[in-house]
Design an enzyme around this catalytic site. Structure first.
Site, PDB file in Angstrom:
ATOM      1  N   SER A 676       0.796  -1.228   0.000  1.00 38.86           N
ATOM      2  CA  SER A 676       0.000   0.000   0.000  1.00 38.86           C
ATOM      3  C   SER A 676       0.829   1.280   0.000  1.00 38.86           C
ATOM      4  O   SER A 676       0.273   2.373  -0.020  1.00 38.86           O
ATOM      5  CB  SER A 676      -0.954   0.010   1.197  1.00 38.86           C
ATOM      6  OG  SER A 676      -0.245  -0.082   2.405  1.00 38.86           O
ATOM      7  N   LYS A 719      -5.869   3.528   8.851  1.00 39.67           N
ATOM      8  CA  LYS A 719      -4.943   4.461   8.199  1.00 39.67           C
ATOM      9  C   LYS A 719      -5.480   5.892   8.273  1.00 39.67           C
ATOM     10  O   LYS A 719      -4.714   6.848   8.461  1.00 39.67           O
ATOM     11  CB  LYS A 719      -4.737   4.039   6.742  1.00 39.67           C
ATOM     12  CG  LYS A 719      -3.976   2.727   6.597  1.00 39.67           C
ATOM     13  CD  LYS A 719      -3.876   2.288   5.152  1.00 39.67           C
ATOM     14  CE  LYS A 719      -3.114   0.968   5.030  1.00 39.67           C
ATOM     15  NZ  LYS A 719      -3.030   0.504   3.632  1.00 39.67           N
TER      16      LYS A 719
END
Length: 778
Positions: A676, A719
């Site tokens: 990611s 996140k």
């Protein structure tokens, strides 16, 4: 072959054959209207069977195309609107077209009448004779069929009718009868009926033999019981029982009263018989006594009554935990279903999330809400399979596995058992405990879980199993398949504040001997502790800092007993706790060659500072910061994407041959991996190449492909919380993760600008400037 049109009458669990008279109950509206239409004309309908009996409104695909045209002999309308009819099958037919009659609400079908001509050859006559003999045997073995049916069968000379009469009277599955109906050739149909008769007669003969054997066994058992009772009476008269005999009798009484399974009772009685013949202090007798103690202490039939009050359960869950709505909803759903069906296999819930978010305490709250006993098994570091399955009794010091031990402690057959930290189990030469858990956690297998120590099956199907884990990576796929995964996300600042006020502060004040009325900790103080001293997904660290504050406050109260009530302001807390662990304002360090990525860890979301340095060289790429294989591949993919599209940003091919690039992710001692960070690496690389600074306070996450597509990632909620915590104001995330926005708290979304992207050009345009406006690299 002729073709006609009839109203359709679909039937369930029944096949109507030609020349067969059958009574039917009709209640469905479409069927009632079809019968009413038929009664106004020729009294004819087309009867076809449904493929699935539970379909209330069958469509064309749910009905067999081959059925029977039937004449309505009688029709009786009941007071409740239902119809009772008597129909006689006429001929086989095959549906060519289904058609709903507009305005009348029933279905009619175009039917092709199937011809059933056959020549009465010697072979056909032989088949009819054999069928008649077999059917007579079948009726003798199966008393549910009238003997008159066999008599009327002998008067039938038509082979087609002969086969249909037998098929209609056979007690076989509906699907088998439908297959017979679909055989148009009478000779082939006769052969199939004779085949089925042979098989059914063989099964009925076998059932008869089993029945006779069971009856004989019962007579033998009754005789043995009578003789045993006589023997007991004689022994009672002949001698006075000694202490050992009394002990054996007590054990036998306990075995009978324990409510064991027949298998366990037989094994226990066998062990008592062995013990009776041994010397009292022999080593083997000690092993047997231990076994009997364990098996008698198990809750074979003790079941705690479930408290199925949903309002009460919801109240308890809300008292114990703030938020976690999905978990609470799942528990109340389970209770609701249990209230309806009364008996339900326990689901295998698996709570996955960072430490300190309330996974274990939620298991305890679920047990309290359901009124069940609670038992916890810590599996962290367990490597021996016998910890789950138990030790065999051949070993010295053998004992049952932890599952059976937990049931002994719970003293009920249906407790809540929590397997804590199942992702921390290991495996070695002693076996794989995760493989042993497969039988425990599989609802289809745990009805008779066999512990090696007990060596008899124990029913675990009523136990509600809950597992906890920080991550799914270390749990084998076969074990994951048995689990219902429920994810626990990290808490936001607002959620931590509520948890501290409702749970942590009152608990710590009580534990430190202070009355909550004497000490006041305002919300601003709690927020300061959260921001300055914690960087975690859960609240375990926050509780430690609150405990530290309570200790120092207790010291202040002891030194100055008159200062009550005491208010701990933000300034006071800062003096008591010392220098903050973290900077209050941590703005983005984005600059030329520097971007901020977002990562998911077992402890929640984290930000990643991606740094890229450009220097004269030969086009090499250096990667440091203890990056894993996947993250290194993302860096190479990012560089390849930029090189492949260099002309869009006015970068010459020669530029890549004379420059080296060094990608570094700080905190080099911490391992980092995952795909990611691809978008953040590509942004930092292009920023370093073009001397264009990355937009401040912008974080990004997403996997990058060689063609620049941005692929979805996991853990968007964690996140986003990390981005908010670190002072970001914009987050670029993959468009494929739009569905995850619902999980992000509203207070986080109100502070963050969440921008979906599906291609790297969008990312670069937002982070560095519009496409085509980048300067030439120097």
């Amino acid at each position: 072959m002729t073709r006609s049109r009839f109203p359709l009458l679909p039937v369930r669990d029944l096949v109507v054959f030609p020349r067969m008279v059958v009574p039917l109950d009709v209640s469905r509206i479409k069927s009632v209207k079809a019968l009413e239409e038929a009664m106004t004309s020729q009294h004819l309908v087309f009867v076809a069977s449904q493929k699935q009996a539970d379909k209330e409104d069958p469509q064309e695909a749910d009905i067999f195309v081959i059925g029977t045209t039937a004449k309505i002999l009688e029709l009786l309308k009941m007071p409740n609107g239902q119809l009772k009819i008597l129909v006689e099958g006429q001929a086989r037919g095959k549906v060519q077209e289904f058609r709903t009659v507009e305005g009348k609400g029933y279905v009619e079908v175009d039917v092709e009448i199937l011809s059933e001509e056959v020549t009465l050859t010697p072979e056909v006559q032989a088949l009819m004779r054999q069928g008649s003999q077999l059917f007579e045997q079948y009726i003798k073995l199966n008393r549910r069929i009238s003997i008159e049916t066999s008599v009327s069968l002998n008067a039938i000379e038509d082979p087609a009718q002969f086969a249909d009469v037998i098929a209609g009277n056979l007690l076989i599955k509906m699907s088998d009868k439908q297959l017979i109906l679909e055989i148009v050739d009478p000779q082939e149909r006769l052969e199939r009926v004779v085949e089925i008769l042979h098989a059914e007669i063989e099964i009925l003969n076998l059932e008869k033999r089993i029945h006779n054997r069971v009856r004989t066994q019962i007579e033998k058992t009754q005789k043995e019981y009578y003789l045993t009772e006589q023997m007991k009476a004689i022994q009672k008269e002949l001698r006075h029982k000694d202490e050992s005999t009394q002990e054996m009798d007590e054990l036998r009484e306990k075995i009978k009263a324990a409510g064991m399974s027949p298998e366990a009772q037989e094994a226990s009685e066998k062990e008592v018989a062995r013990l009776e013949k041994m010397m009292p202090f022999s080593p083997e007798s000690t092993v047997i006594r231990t076994y009997l103690d364990v098996i008698l202490s198990l809750p074979w039939s003790k079941v705690s009554e479930d408290k199925l009050d949903l309002v009460r359960a919801q109240k308890i869950l809300d008292e114990d935990h703030y938020g976690l709505e999905k978990v609470k909803e799942r528990v109340t759903e389970y209770l609701a279903v249990l209230q309806l069906v009364k008996s339900l296999k326990g689901p295998i819930l698996c709570f996955v999330g960072p430490p300190g978010v309330g996974k274990t305490s939620m298991g305890r709250s679920i047990a309290r809400a359901m009124g069940r006993e609670f038992a916890k098994m810590a599996l962290g570091g367990v490597r021996d399979e016998s910890e789950i399955r138990g030790h065999r009794r051949t070993y010295i010091g053998s004992m049952p596995g932890r599952v059976i031990q937990s049931l002994r402690k719970a003293k009920t057959k249906n407790p809540v058992i929590l397997f804590d930290e199942i992702d921390k189990m290991g495996s070695d030469w002693r076996g794989d405990p995760s493989a042993a858990l497969l039988e425990v956690l599989d609802p289809e297998q745990n009805k008779a879980f066999v512990d090696h120590f007990l060596d008899v099956g124990f029913d675990l199907s009523q136990v509600l199993f809950i597992c906890t884990a920080n991550t799914l990576h270390n749990i084998p796929p076969t074990l994951q398949d048995r689990l219902e995964i429920i994810r626990f996300s990290g808490y936001t600042e607002e959620e931590k504040l509520h948890i501290a006020r409702q749970h942590l502060i009152p608990k710590q004040l009580r534990e430190h001997g202070m009355d909550p009325k004497d000490v006041e900790i305002p919300n601003e103080t709690v927020r300061a502790i959260i921001r300055d001293f914690t960087r975690e997904a859960g609240v375990r660290g926050l509780e430690r800092w609150i405990a530290a504050l309570c200790r120092k406050t207790a010291k202040t109260i002891v030194e100055n007993p008159g200062d009550k009530p005491l208010t701990i302001t933000e300034k006071t807390a800062s003096k008591l706790l010392g220098v903050p662990e973290f900077s209050r304002e941590k703005a983005s360090d984005n600059n030329v060659g520097m971007s901020t990525g977002l990562a998911w860890t077992e402890h929640g979301g984290e930000t990643l500072a991606i740094e890229v340095a450009r220097m004269p060289g030969k086009g090499k790429l250096f990667l440091t910061g203890k990056l894993g294989d996947v993250m290194q591949e993302s860096a190479h993919a990012a560089l390849s994407f930029i090189r492949a599209n260099a002309s869009k940003w006015r970068i010459k091919d020669s530029f890549f041959k004379t420059q080296d690039y060094h990608i570094h992710v700080p905190e080099g001692a911490t391992p980092k991996d995952g795909p990611s960070a691809g978008t953040a690496i590509a942004t930092a690389l292009l920023s370093a190449m073009t001397n264009r600074p990355v937009k401040r306070k912008m974080a990004m996450t997403g996997e990058i492909t060689l063609h620049g597509r941005v692929l979805p990632i996991g853990g968007l909620k964690e996140k986003s919380i990390a981005a908010y915590r670190e002072g970001m104001d914009t987050v670029l995330y993959p468009e494929g993760n739009k569905k995850d926005l619902e999980e992000i708290p509203d207070d986080i979304k109100s502070h963050l600008k969440m921008i979906p992207v599906k291609h790297m050009e969008q990312v670069l345009s937002l982070a560095l400037g519009a496409k085509g406006s980048l300067p030439r690299p120097s």
